[in-house]
Design a protein around this motif. Structure first.
Motif, PDB file in Angstrom:
ATOM      1  N   ARG A  27       0.856  -1.194   0.000  1.00  0.00           N
ATOM      2  CA  ARG A  27       0.000   0.000   0.000  1.00  0.00           C
ATOM      3  C   ARG A  27       0.886   1.236   0.000  1.00  0.00           C
ATOM      4  NH1 ARG A  27      -3.191   3.837   1.942  1.00  0.00           N
ATOM      5  NH2 ARG A  27      -2.268   4.107   3.986  1.00  0.00           N
ATOM      6  N   THR A  31       1.598   6.623   6.491  1.00  0.00           N
ATOM      7  CA  THR A  31       2.194   7.439   7.551  1.00  0.00           C
ATOM      8  C   THR A  31       3.285   6.629   8.239  1.00  0.00           C
ATOM      9  OG1 THR A  31       0.624   6.651   9.215  1.00  0.00           O
ATOM     10  CG2 THR A  31       0.000   8.636   7.983  1.00  0.00           C
ATOM     11  N   LEU A  32       4.131   7.333   8.993  1.00  0.00           N
ATOM     12  CA  LEU A  32       5.154   6.636   9.777  1.00  0.00           C
ATOM     13  C   LEU A  32       4.503   5.657  10.753  1.00  0.00           C
ATOM     14  CD1 LEU A  32       8.115   6.306  10.633  1.00  0.00           C
ATOM     15  CD2 LEU A  32       7.804   8.230  12.198  1.00  0.00           C
ATOM     16  N   PHE A  33       3.386   6.056  11.340  1.00  0.00           N
ATOM     17  CA  PHE A  33       2.667   5.190  12.285  1.00  0.00           C
ATOM     18  C   PHE A  33       2.264   3.877  11.626  1.00  0.00           C
ATOM     19  CE2 PHE A  33      -1.510   3.766  13.888  1.00  0.00           C
ATOM     20  CZ  PHE A  33      -1.172   3.469  15.195  1.00  0.00           C
ATOM     21  N   GLU A  34       1.684   3.956  10.421  1.00  0.00           N
ATOM     22  CA  GLU A  34       1.237   2.736   9.749  1.00  0.00           C
ATOM     23  C   GLU A  34       2.423   1.837   9.405  1.00  0.00           C
ATOM     24  OE1 GLU A  34      -1.382   3.228   6.379  1.00  0.00           O
ATOM     25  OE2 GLU A  34      -1.232   1.108   5.828  1.00  0.00           O
ATOM     26  N   THR A  37       3.671   0.156  12.534  1.00  0.00           N
ATOM     27  CA  THR A  37       2.736  -0.880  12.980  1.00  0.00           C
ATOM     28  C   THR A  37       2.868  -2.130  12.122  1.00  0.00           C
ATOM     29  OG1 THR A  37       1.225   0.895  13.591  1.00  0.00           O
ATOM     30  CG2 THR A  37       0.338  -1.325  13.605  1.00  0.00           C
ATOM     31  N   ARG A  38       2.957  -1.938  10.809  1.00  0.00           N
ATOM     32  CA  ARG A  38       3.110  -3.080   9.909  1.00  0.00           C
ATOM     33  C   ARG A  38       4.408  -3.841  10.190  1.00  0.00           C
ATOM     34  NH1 ARG A  38       0.716  -3.049   4.508  1.00  0.00           N
ATOM     35  NH2 ARG A  38      -1.137  -1.745   4.491  1.00  0.00           N
ATOM     36  N   MET A  41       3.881  -5.672  13.610  1.00  0.00           N
ATOM     37  CA  MET A  41       2.840  -6.707  13.648  1.00  0.00           C
ATOM     38  C   MET A  41       3.096  -7.830  12.641  1.00  0.00           C
ATOM     39  SD  MET A  41       0.501  -5.812  15.950  1.00  0.00           S
ATOM     40  CE  MET A  41      -1.013  -6.644  15.453  1.00  0.00           C
ATOM     41  N   ARG A  49      10.594   3.700  16.616  1.00  0.00           N
ATOM     42  CA  ARG A  49      10.041   4.591  15.594  1.00  0.00           C
ATOM     43  C   ARG A  49      11.147   5.482  15.030  1.00  0.00           C
ATOM     44  NH1 ARG A  49       5.855   6.457  18.335  1.00  0.00           N
ATOM     45  NH2 ARG A  49       4.366   5.093  17.326  1.00  0.00           N
ATOM     46  N   TYR A  73      -0.515  15.994   7.769  1.00  0.00           N
ATOM     47  CA  TYR A  73       0.013  14.630   7.740  1.00  0.00           C
ATOM     48  C   TYR A  73       1.206  14.532   6.805  1.00  0.00           C
ATOM     49  CZ  TYR A  73      -5.146  14.566   8.002  1.00  0.00           C
ATOM     50  OH  TYR A  73      -6.452  14.867   8.219  1.00  0.00           O
ATOM     51  N   THR A  74       2.026  13.507   7.012  1.00  0.00           N
ATOM     52  CA  THR A  74       3.108  13.195   6.088  1.00  0.00           C
ATOM     53  C   THR A  74       2.960  11.738   5.644  1.00  0.00           C
ATOM     54  OG1 THR A  74       4.575  14.736   7.214  1.00  0.00           O
ATOM     55  CG2 THR A  74       5.613  13.111   5.783  1.00  0.00           C
ATOM     56  N   PHE A  75       2.935  11.538   4.331  1.00  0.00           N
ATOM     57  CA  PHE A  75       2.817  10.190   3.774  1.00  0.00           C
ATOM     58  C   PHE A  75       4.109   9.804   3.058  1.00  0.00           C
ATOM     59  CE2 PHE A  75      -1.567  11.823   3.905  1.00  0.00           C
ATOM     60  CZ  PHE A  75      -2.172  10.823   4.660  1.00  0.00           C
TER      61      PHE A  75
END
Lengths: 94, 130
Positions: A27, A31-34, A37-38, A41, A49, A73-75
């Motif tokens: 995908r 974001t850095l968060f996503e 998390t990926r 997980m 981070r 946001y930053t993508f």
């Protein structure tokens, strides 16, 4: 861009950075968060981070990842165009 | 043994926040008590009227701005709500005009998505595989 191409080998040498690219193929525009998390997980990556952010810096310097600011946001986006230089230099036999 | 009875999110405007958290997300108002220039304003889940309350807390303290800006820039939600089906909620909320920074993504036993609450925060919704 000889400079950029020389960087992609270093960028691709790290397994965590290769996994980041894999996840952006799945995908694009995360974001850095996503991404963190990926990695945690799905791949049991234990990096902080901050460490992932530094990996993204290396990928960005190599032209393989671009950061796009959208509002607040930053993508992160994948750009595989630097890899074309590899195939041009060492063409795969058909 | 303490119990979790209340948790909070900082919101830019309490009236706007109440509208979003009730009309859009689907919580129901609980307490609304005038407190100086602001309100003690909480919402609850409709199926848990006596359950944990969410306090919609004014974001006026100068530390809140940089704190939230840094979290939002990295896509980090300030809290997470449970839903039965993240995919269905994402479809419902997107149709209602809600912006998501992360569409439904399944990672192991959990599916999550991250939305913008229009009050200055990112919020995660999560569901667990049955």
């Amino acid at each position: 861009m000889v400079g950029a191409v020389s960087d992609i080998y270093k960028a691709l040498a790290d397994p965590t950075r290769r996994v980041i690219l894999d996840e952006l193929v799945e995908r694009d525009g995360q974001t850095l968060f996503e991404l963190c998390t990926r990695l945690t997980m799905k791949h049991d990556v234990a990096s902080s981070r901050q460490a992932i952010s530094q990996h993204l810096d290396v990928l960005e310097a190599a032209g393989l990842v671009t950061r796009r600011r959208e509002g607040r946001y930053t993508f992160h986006h994948l750009d595989t165009s630097p890899l074309r230089e590899v195939a041009t230099r060492w063409p795969t036999t058909p | 043994m303490p119990r979790i009875t209340i948790t909070s999110v900082f919101v830019d405007d309490q009236t706007t926040a109440l509208a979003f958290y009730t009309d859009v997300l689907g919580f129901v108002p609980k307490d609304d008590v005038p407190m100086g220039e602001h309100r003690w304003l909480t919402v609850v889940s409709p199926d848990q009227p006596d359950g944990p309350e969410l306090l919609l807390e004014p974001s006026e303290h100068p530390a809140v701005g940089p704190y939230r800006a840094a979290l939002v820039a990295d896509g980090i939600p300030c809290t997470s709500f449970g839903v039965d089906d993240v995919v269905a909620e994402h479809a419902r909320l997107t149709a209602a005009g809600v912006v998501f920074t992360q569409p439904p993504t399944t990672m192991g036993p959990v599916t999550t998505a991250v939305l913008d609450d229009t009050c200055g925060n990112l919020v995660q919704i999560a569901s667990f595989a049955a």
